[in-house]
Write a protein that holds these residues in place. Sequence first.
Motif, PDB file in Angstrom:
ATOM      1  N   SER A   1      66.240 -41.426  14.478  1.00  0.00           N
ATOM      2  CA  SER A   1      67.291 -40.746  14.777  1.00  0.00           C
ATOM      3  C   SER A   1      67.382 -39.165  14.170  1.00  0.00           C
ATOM      4  N   PRO A   2      67.856 -38.265  14.833  1.00  0.00           N
ATOM      5  CA  PRO A   2      68.389 -38.589  16.137  1.00  0.00           C
ATOM      6  C   PRO A   2      67.412 -38.224  17.177  1.00  0.00           C
ATOM      7  N   SER A   3      67.746 -39.116  18.236  1.00  0.00           N
ATOM      8  CA  SER A   3      66.788 -39.174  19.538  1.00  0.00           C
ATOM      9  C   SER A   3      67.461 -38.944  20.990  1.00  0.00           C
ATOM     10  N   SER A   4      66.893 -38.682  21.928  1.00  0.00           N
ATOM     11  CA  SER A   4      67.456 -38.664  23.232  1.00  0.00           C
ATOM     12  C   SER A   4      67.447 -40.138  23.841  1.00  0.00           C
ATOM     13  N   THR A   5      66.800 -41.140  23.340  1.00  0.00           N
ATOM     14  CA  THR A   5      66.930 -42.417  23.776  1.00  0.00           C
ATOM     15  C   THR A   5      67.827 -43.176  22.678  1.00  0.00           C
ATOM     16  N   GLN A   6      69.031 -42.920  23.111  1.00  0.00           N
ATOM     17  CA  GLN A   6      69.935 -43.253  22.302  1.00  0.00           C
ATOM     18  C   GLN A   6      70.150 -44.924  21.884  1.00  0.00           C
ATOM     19  N   ALA A   7      69.753 -45.681  22.908  1.00  0.00           N
ATOM     20  CA  ALA A   7      69.952 -46.919  22.777  1.00  0.00           C
ATOM     21  C   ALA A   7      68.736 -47.684  21.779  1.00  0.00           C
ATOM     22  N   SER A   8      67.823 -46.712  21.797  1.00  0.00           N
ATOM     23  CA  SER A   8      66.545 -47.340  20.874  1.00  0.00           C
ATOM     24  C   SER A   8      66.599 -46.529  19.562  1.00  0.00           C
ATOM     25  N   ASP A   9      67.278 -45.572  19.002  1.00  0.00           N
ATOM     26  CA  ASP A   9      67.203 -44.955  17.831  1.00  0.00           C
ATOM     27  C   ASP A   9      67.778 -45.762  16.678  1.00  0.00           C
TER      28      ASP A   9
ATOM     29  N   LEU B   1      65.439 -46.330  13.726  1.00  0.00           N
ATOM     30  CA  LEU B   1      64.232 -46.897  13.111  1.00  0.00           C
ATOM     31  C   LEU B   1      64.510 -46.412  11.355  1.00  0.00           C
ATOM     32  N   GLY B   2      64.168 -47.195  10.538  1.00  0.00           N
ATOM     33  CA  GLY B   2      64.080 -46.823   9.249  1.00  0.00           C
ATOM     34  C   GLY B   2      65.363 -46.552   8.675  1.00  0.00           C
ATOM     35  N   PRO B   3      65.277 -45.474   7.873  1.00  0.00           N
ATOM     36  CA  PRO B   3      64.314 -44.469   7.621  1.00  0.00           C
ATOM     37  C   PRO B   3      63.064 -44.943   6.753  1.00  0.00           C
ATOM     38  N   LEU B   4      63.019 -46.239   6.234  1.00  0.00           N
ATOM     39  CA  LEU B   4      61.768 -46.705   5.764  1.00  0.00           C
ATOM     40  C   LEU B   4      61.389 -48.172   6.751  1.00  0.00           C
TER      41      LEU B   4
ATOM     42  N   SER C   1      70.346 -51.656  11.351  1.00  0.00           N
ATOM     43  CA  SER C   1      71.700 -52.514  10.881  1.00  0.00           C
ATOM     44  C   SER C   1      71.806 -53.376  12.160  1.00  0.00           C
ATOM     45  N   THR C   2      72.751 -54.724  11.712  1.00  0.00           N
ATOM     46  CA  THR C   2      73.218 -55.674  12.817  1.00  0.00           C
ATOM     47  C   THR C   2      74.441 -56.067  12.335  1.00  0.00           C
ATOM     48  N   PRO C   3      75.307 -56.592  13.099  1.00  0.00           N
ATOM     49  CA  PRO C   3      76.602 -57.395  12.488  1.00  0.00           C
ATOM     50  C   PRO C   3      76.311 -58.293  11.242  1.00  0.00           C
ATOM     51  N   VAL C   4      75.496 -58.815  11.029  1.00  0.00           N
ATOM     52  CA  VAL C   4      74.910 -59.763   9.889  1.00  0.00           C
ATOM     53  C   VAL C   4      74.795 -58.990   8.705  1.00  0.00           C
ATOM     54  N   LEU C   5      73.913 -57.820   8.767  1.00  0.00           N
ATOM     55  CA  LEU C   5      73.602 -56.988   7.793  1.00  0.00           C
ATOM     56  C   LEU C   5      73.650 -55.388   8.329  1.00  0.00           C
ATOM     57  N   PRO C   6      75.156 -55.084   8.135  1.00  0.00           N
ATOM     58  CA  PRO C   6      75.620 -53.798   8.703  1.00  0.00           C
ATOM     59  C   PRO C   6      75.237 -52.417   8.085  1.00  0.00           C
ATOM     60  N   VAL C   7      74.252 -52.463   7.110  1.00  0.00           N
ATOM     61  CA  VAL C   7      73.711 -51.234   6.235  1.00  0.00           C
ATOM     62  C   VAL C   7      72.804 -50.628   7.147  1.00  0.00           C
TER      63      VAL C   7
ATOM     64  N   GLY D   1      71.202 -44.549  13.525  1.00  0.00           N
ATOM     65  CA  GLY D   1      71.376 -44.641  15.047  1.00  0.00           C
ATOM     66  C   GLY D   1      72.470 -45.377  15.647  1.00  0.00           C
ATOM     67  N   ALA D   2      73.641 -45.457  14.810  1.00  0.00           N
ATOM     68  CA  ALA D   2      74.583 -46.407  15.308  1.00  0.00           C
ATOM     69  C   ALA D   2      75.419 -45.305  16.455  1.00  0.00           C
ATOM     70  N   GLN D   3      75.581 -45.920  17.521  1.00  0.00           N
ATOM     71  CA  GLN D   3      76.267 -45.171  18.639  1.00  0.00           C
ATOM     72  C   GLN D   3      77.778 -45.841  18.912  1.00  0.00           C
ATOM     73  N   PRO D   4      78.530 -44.754  18.857  1.00  0.00           N
ATOM     74  CA  PRO D   4      79.907 -45.498  19.100  1.00  0.00           C
ATOM     75  C   PRO D   4      80.420 -46.133  20.388  1.00  0.00           C
ATOM     76  N   ALA D   5      79.569 -45.602  21.329  1.00  0.00           N
ATOM     77  CA  ALA D   5      79.838 -46.408  22.655  1.00  0.00           C
ATOM     78  C   ALA D   5      79.235 -47.773  22.866  1.00  0.00           C
ATOM     79  N   LEU D   6      78.260 -48.181  21.735  1.00  0.00           N
ATOM     80  CA  LEU D   6      77.719 -49.378  22.055  1.00  0.00           C
ATOM     81  C   LEU D   6      78.083 -50.334  20.606  1.00  0.00           C
ATOM     82  N   GLY D   7      78.743 -49.799  19.857  1.00  0.00           N
ATOM     83  CA  GLY D   7      79.205 -50.573  18.743  1.00  0.00           C
ATOM     84  C   GLY D   7      78.941 -49.928  17.391  1.00  0.00           C
ATOM     85  N   PRO D   8      79.628 -50.496  16.193  1.00  0.00           N
ATOM     86  CA  PRO D   8      79.281 -49.874  14.857  1.00  0.00           C
ATOM     87  C   PRO D   8      77.703 -50.068  14.369  1.00  0.00           C
ATOM     88  N   GLU D   9      77.011 -51.037  14.675  1.00  0.00           N
ATOM     89  CA  GLU D   9      75.610 -51.141  14.365  1.00  0.00           C
ATOM     90  C   GLU D   9      74.446 -50.728  15.229  1.00  0.00           C
TER      91      GLU D   9
END
Length: 511
Positions: free
Chosen positions: A109-117, A119-122, A319-325, A343-351
């Motif tokens: 992040s940030p990236s133009s492919t918002q549904a796929s960003d 990654l990481g930082p590590l 991050s996922t709903p199970v581990l939202p960090v 890479g959390a996108q408000p339109a897609l959810g908090p994770e």
Amino acid sequence: MHVRRGLAAAVAVIALSGPVAVAVAAATGVLEWRDDLSPHDRGRVAAVTAPATGFSAPEPFELKPAGAATVDKIVNRDIFSHPSGNLSFEQRESFFLGNGLFRKDWVSSPSSTQASDGLGPLFNARSCQGCHLKDGRGHPPRNAEDDAVSMLIRLSVPPSSDAERNQLLERSLAVLAEPTYGTQLQDFAVPGLPAEGKVSVTYEEIPVALNGGETVSLRRPTFAITDLGFGPMREDTLISPRIAQPMIGLGLLEAVAEADILARSDPDDADGDGISGRPNLVRDVETGEIIPGRFGWKAIQPTIRAQTAHAFAGDMGLSTPVLPVHSGDCTDAQADCLAMPDGAQPALGPEEVPEDLLDLVVFYSANLGVPERRDVDDPQVLAGKEQFYAAGCPACHTPKYVTRRDAEREAHRFQLIWPYTDMLLHDMGEGLADHRPEGDADGSEWRTQPLWGIGLTGTVNEEATFLHDGRARTILEAILWHGGEAQAARDRVVAMQPAERANLIRFLESL
């Protein structure tokens, strides 16, 4: 501590030692701990899961190791990547959507492919498929220039205070993180950050003489971590290399009755057979319940969903709903890492991986089908199966189960399956010890690995290797590394005549 009713009932049964309880149940036709079965079904299950007693012909249904979910496809590199054979049309659609997400490369992040960003930082890999090559087994680095993409290094430190010891005893933590580098070494990072380090391995060759004049050379690995990106590690850091495991049959293993696993536990070796398997009882990250772990080299994860969420977090920093960090395995000592965009996108959810995407990946992981057996009626395979039993291998590699009638997923309900595992922890001796406790597992204990599909390992990934750190290049090498509770079985294999040993390997290659 909250313990499920099924767990409590099974523990009561274990008062009669695990293997003895199973033998008695098979003899009487009663599996009293199976609360999902009628008395009639208990008798049927006891009969069909009884150990083999003859080896002149295959057992009924042995050709189909996953029951109706077995995959009957052409054997090639994709043989581990097919859906369970009994999925509906609608379920197959979910499977292939999950497959796309499993293979998807994530970007920083940030990236133009918002549904796929996000990654990481590590991170260790950009996709799930990056570690689980063709849904199969991984391997350690081949040389100094090779990246350890399909192998990772677990990290932890021993407790140094009563508070830390209590966290482990209460199972609020499975391990204590290394203060700077966390619980896993990430050997890649997004632009602007250094990777945590680089993994290298060297080998010492150890000759082992077998009966009949054959000598096999085993590789004893020594792993090193260099180029540390965030300063020194604690001197008492415990490390454990782990190659990626095959993905097939996970949903069926999850559908094995909890009580069937616990009924085989014999932690004090009450029956004196030298086998003292025990469950790794872990806390489910979502429910807080204490239940048997089933997945991972030390059975540290209880469900496919938990395993998947931890892989997203640790391997890819998502991050996922199970581990939202959002920062994955970044620690407080890595301020630059924590400051990176997510890479959390408000339109897609908090994770970064929303609930619906996580569900699809879990569904895919749960429904990768187990291939049909090959050559089950071949005389050498049958002779090798007899040697498998004679060596005592089924004491840990339990051949078969019938899954729960009320399993979560319909395709996995009431199936006769042949995974060849008890999913319990066993002391495998000093030769395989990583000296790193994880949950209830100590530094020499490992979960019994399922054997289904093992003969197709090289077909799926010709570079794949065996055992937790990939040291074994062949199935025979893996057997010869067995120690501890498996020492007697290993020694019987060493003492076999060459033809008997070849038949044993032929049987294993047919699985």
